[in-house]
Design a protein around this motif. Structure first.
Motif, PDB file in Angstrom:
ATOM      1  N   VAL A  10      10.021 -10.295   9.578  1.00 26.44           N
ATOM      2  CA  VAL A  10      10.240 -11.806   9.782  1.00 26.44           C
ATOM      3  C   VAL A  10      10.839 -11.631  11.887  1.00 26.44           C
ATOM      4  N   ASP A  11       9.986 -12.406  13.215  1.00 30.81           N
ATOM      5  CA  ASP A  11      10.335 -12.362  13.693  1.00 30.81           C
ATOM      6  C   ASP A  11       9.897 -11.511  14.663  1.00 30.81           C
ATOM      7  N   PHE A  12       8.810 -10.505  14.185  1.00 29.08           N
ATOM      8  CA  PHE A  12       8.789  -8.839  14.204  1.00 29.08           C
ATOM      9  C   PHE A  12       8.065  -8.810  15.547  1.00 29.08           C
ATOM     10  N   TYR A  13       8.276  -7.883  16.174  1.00 27.57           N
ATOM     11  CA  TYR A  13       7.262  -7.405  17.419  1.00 27.57           C
ATOM     12  C   TYR A  13       6.701  -5.798  17.885  1.00 27.57           C
ATOM     13  N   PHE A  14       6.418  -5.631  18.388  1.00 29.69           N
ATOM     14  CA  PHE A  14       5.404  -4.498  17.838  1.00 29.69           C
ATOM     15  C   PHE A  14       5.077  -4.252  19.387  1.00 29.69           C
ATOM     16  N   ASP A  15       6.312  -4.197  20.381  1.00 29.73           N
ATOM     17  CA  ASP A  15       6.049  -4.248  22.062  1.00 29.73           C
ATOM     18  C   ASP A  15       6.133  -5.157  22.622  1.00 29.73           C
ATOM     19  N   ASN A  16       5.398  -5.537  23.300  1.00 32.68           N
ATOM     20  CA  ASN A  16       5.529  -7.432  23.673  1.00 32.68           C
ATOM     21  C   ASN A  16       4.669  -8.484  22.646  1.00 32.68           C
ATOM     22  N   LYS A  17       3.974  -7.595  21.255  1.00 34.08           N
ATOM     23  CA  LYS A  17       3.461  -8.995  20.912  1.00 34.08           C
ATOM     24  C   LYS A  17       4.493  -8.794  19.094  1.00 34.08           C
ATOM     25  N   ASN A  18       3.449 -10.442  19.126  1.00 30.79           N
ATOM     26  CA  ASN A  18       4.916 -10.910  17.661  1.00 30.79           C
ATOM     27  C   ASN A  18       3.713 -10.286  16.874  1.00 30.79           C
ATOM     28  N   VAL A  19       3.570  -9.457  15.808  1.00 33.64           N
ATOM     29  CA  VAL A  19       3.207  -9.198  14.896  1.00 33.64           C
ATOM     30  C   VAL A  19       3.722 -10.534  13.218  1.00 33.64           C
ATOM     31  N   LEU A  20       2.543 -11.119  12.729  1.00 33.72           N
ATOM     32  CA  LEU A  20       2.786 -11.933  11.726  1.00 33.72           C
ATOM     33  C   LEU A  20       2.258 -11.405  10.511  1.00 33.72           C
ATOM     34  N   GLY A  21       3.060 -11.718   9.399  1.00 34.10           N
ATOM     35  CA  GLY A  21       1.664 -11.420   8.276  1.00 34.10           C
ATOM     36  C   GLY A  21       3.165 -10.794   6.564  1.00 34.10           C
ATOM     37  N   ASN A  22       2.648 -10.706   5.635  1.00 38.39           N
ATOM     38  CA  ASN A  22       2.843 -10.973   4.300  1.00 38.39           C
ATOM     39  C   ASN A  22       1.809  -9.798   3.660  1.00 38.39           C
ATOM     40  N   ARG A  23       2.313  -8.953   3.128  1.00 38.52           N
ATOM     41  CA  ARG A  23       0.928  -8.641   1.850  1.00 38.52           C
ATOM     42  C   ARG A  23       1.615  -7.558   1.026  1.00 38.52           C
ATOM     43  N   THR A  24       0.220  -6.598  -0.023  1.00 36.08           N
ATOM     44  CA  THR A  24       0.781  -5.487  -0.469  1.00 36.08           C
ATOM     45  C   THR A  24      -0.050  -4.530  -0.174  1.00 36.08           C
ATOM     46  N   ILE A  25       1.490  -3.365  -0.624  1.00 33.62           N
ATOM     47  CA  ILE A  25       0.755  -1.899  -0.206  1.00 33.62           C
ATOM     48  C   ILE A  25       0.905  -1.248  -1.830  1.00 33.62           C
ATOM     49  N   LEU A  26       0.026  -0.655  -1.848  1.00 33.70           N
ATOM     50  CA  LEU A  26       0.035  -0.072  -3.597  1.00 33.70           C
ATOM     51  C   LEU A  26       0.081   1.236  -3.959  1.00 33.70           C
ATOM     52  N   ARG A  27       1.141   2.301  -4.308  1.00 33.72           N
ATOM     53  CA  ARG A  27       0.938   3.297  -3.788  1.00 33.72           C
ATOM     54  C   ARG A  27       1.418   4.332  -5.698  1.00 33.72           C
ATOM     55  N   THR A  28       0.072   5.108  -5.254  1.00 37.49           N
ATOM     56  CA  THR A  28      -0.377   5.775  -6.157  1.00 37.49           C
ATOM     57  C   THR A  28      -0.144   6.736  -5.965  1.00 37.49           C
ATOM     58  N   ARG A  29       0.428   7.506  -7.539  1.00 37.68           N
ATOM     59  CA  ARG A  29       1.623   8.921  -6.777  1.00 37.68           C
ATOM     60  C   ARG A  29       0.435   9.978  -6.780  1.00 37.68           C
ATOM     61  N   GLU A  30      -0.880   9.847  -7.264  1.00 42.01           N
ATOM     62  CA  GLU A  30      -1.754  11.442  -6.979  1.00 42.01           C
ATOM     63  C   GLU A  30      -3.446  10.467  -7.286  1.00 42.01           C
ATOM     64  N   ASN A  31      -3.832  10.467  -6.052  1.00 41.26           N
ATOM     65  CA  ASN A  31      -5.490  10.576  -6.374  1.00 41.26           C
ATOM     66  C   ASN A  31      -6.385  11.633  -6.459  1.00 41.26           C
ATOM     67  N   ASP A  32      -7.484  11.262  -6.475  1.00 36.01           N
ATOM     68  CA  ASP A  32      -8.234  12.422  -6.786  1.00 36.01           C
ATOM     69  C   ASP A  32      -8.694  13.684  -6.504  1.00 36.01           C
ATOM     70  N   ASN A  33      -7.593  13.535  -5.026  1.00 32.26           N
ATOM     71  CA  ASN A  33      -7.162  14.714  -4.362  1.00 32.26           C
ATOM     72  C   ASN A  33      -5.612  15.950  -4.288  1.00 32.26           C
ATOM     73  N   GLY A  34      -5.310  14.839  -5.774  1.00 27.81           N
ATOM     74  CA  GLY A  34      -3.539  15.216  -6.141  1.00 27.81           C
ATOM     75  C   GLY A  34      -2.790  14.518  -5.152  1.00 27.81           C
ATOM     76  N   ASN A  35      -3.175  13.794  -3.908  1.00 30.34           N
ATOM     77  CA  ASN A  35      -2.258  13.338  -2.619  1.00 30.34           C
ATOM     78  C   ASN A  35      -1.601  11.864  -3.158  1.00 30.34           C
ATOM     79  N   PRO A  36      -0.902  11.861  -2.430  1.00 27.18           N
ATOM     80  CA  PRO A  36      -0.571  10.424  -2.656  1.00 27.18           C
ATOM     81  C   PRO A  36      -1.068   9.224  -1.998  1.00 27.18           C
TER      82      PRO A  36
END
Length: 280
Positions: A137-163
């Motif tokens: 929402v009206d987000f800026y990284f340094d002097n750059k305007n960044v627009l977006g909305n999306r998803t992140i799927l968090r898996t507790r453990e992958n095949d290596n045992g890591n998040p």
């Protein structure tokens, strides 16, 4: 490595020599030189999109993990400055978190951030997964305007045992001069170091995946990770790893280096020509 302007001058010299040897016309020579300069600039800008995207993912990941570990806490996450305001709305099986950097800007890990990141999440207990949905929402990284909305799927453990975090990308970055680039694709971030320590500075991720960056002029770059990109969260850019980048009129390998925390990278064209790139 050489600075970016110096690199562009060297590219220009090499192209002039090549054009002369091949007896091309003066107009063709100018076109080739302009294309080389534009290609190098676009490569650097695409890496800047990476930096902005990584910053968003880092912050969402950090606040999510802190909120999970301290669901009833009103304490500010220790790695964020006091100019960041965090608001949590909790309901049965659902949480919405607003991260507000203010309208004047807040210095966070060497970068001025403005605006808000708003994310919510729900759990799939059986699958040991959490789906995080975020909006900028009206987000800026340094002097750059960044627009977006999306998803992140968090898996507790992958095949290596890591998040692991699977990030579906849909971002647009707009520079102050009006240049803009859109990013779509998938990044998979494996949390390889620092998980569970409670210390921000020791977190390390390895990133794989593929995505496309499209500039407003219609130029499109496709990316595929060849060797995992190492993301140390105390560094602005990836410290190592390689990407295969292809575009209509050129392609090659983008290399973030040997592990140093700096803004230096290189690009080796398909014909073997290598240039140095300084990221801003």
């Amino acid at each position: 490595m050489k600075n970016f302007n110096y690199v562009l001058r060297n590219i220009t010299i090499l192209l002039v020599v090549a054009v002369t040897l091949n007896s091309c016309s003066e107009s063709n020579e100018d076109v080739l030189i302009d294309n080389a300069a534009n290609d190098a600039v676009e490569l650097a800008r695409s890496a800047e999109v990476d930096a902005a995207s990584s910053s968003v993912t880092d912050i969402v990941t950090e606040i999510f993990e802190f909120d999970e570990a301290n669901p009833n806490s009103r304490v500010q996450p220790p790695a964020l400055p006091d100019c960041v305001t965090i608001t949590v709305v909790a309901e049965q099986g659902f949480r919405e978190v607003t991260i507000d950097f203010g309208t004047e800007g807040c210095l966070v890990r060497g970068h001025i951030l403005k605006g808000q990141i708003v994310f919510s999440y729900t759990r799939d207990i059986e699958a040991q997964e959490v789906l995080i949905t975020y909006d900028l929402v009206d987000f800026y990284f340094d002097n750059k305007n960044v627009l977006g909305n999306r998803t992140i799927l968090r898996t507790r453990e992958n095949d290596n045992g890591n998040p692991q975090f699977t990030h579906n990308l849909d971002l647009t970055v707009i520079w102050p001069n009006g240049v803009q680039a859109s990013r779509n694709g998938t990044k998979i971030r494996e949390w390889v170091e620092g998980f569970g320590s409670g210390i921000f500075s020791d977190n390390v991720f390895e990133v794989s995946g593929d995505w496309t960056t499209t500039f407003v002029n219609g130029n499109t770059h496709t990316y595929e990770v060849i060797t995992p990109l190492r993301r140390e969260v105390i560094c602005t850019y990836f410290v190592s790893g390689t990407l295969d980048i292809q575009r209509t009129n050129f392609g090659g390998i983008f290399d973030y280096g040997n592990g140093d925390c700096d803004n230096q990278a290189s690009f080796t064209f398909n014909n073997g020509t290598e240039i140095s790139i300084t990221l801003n």
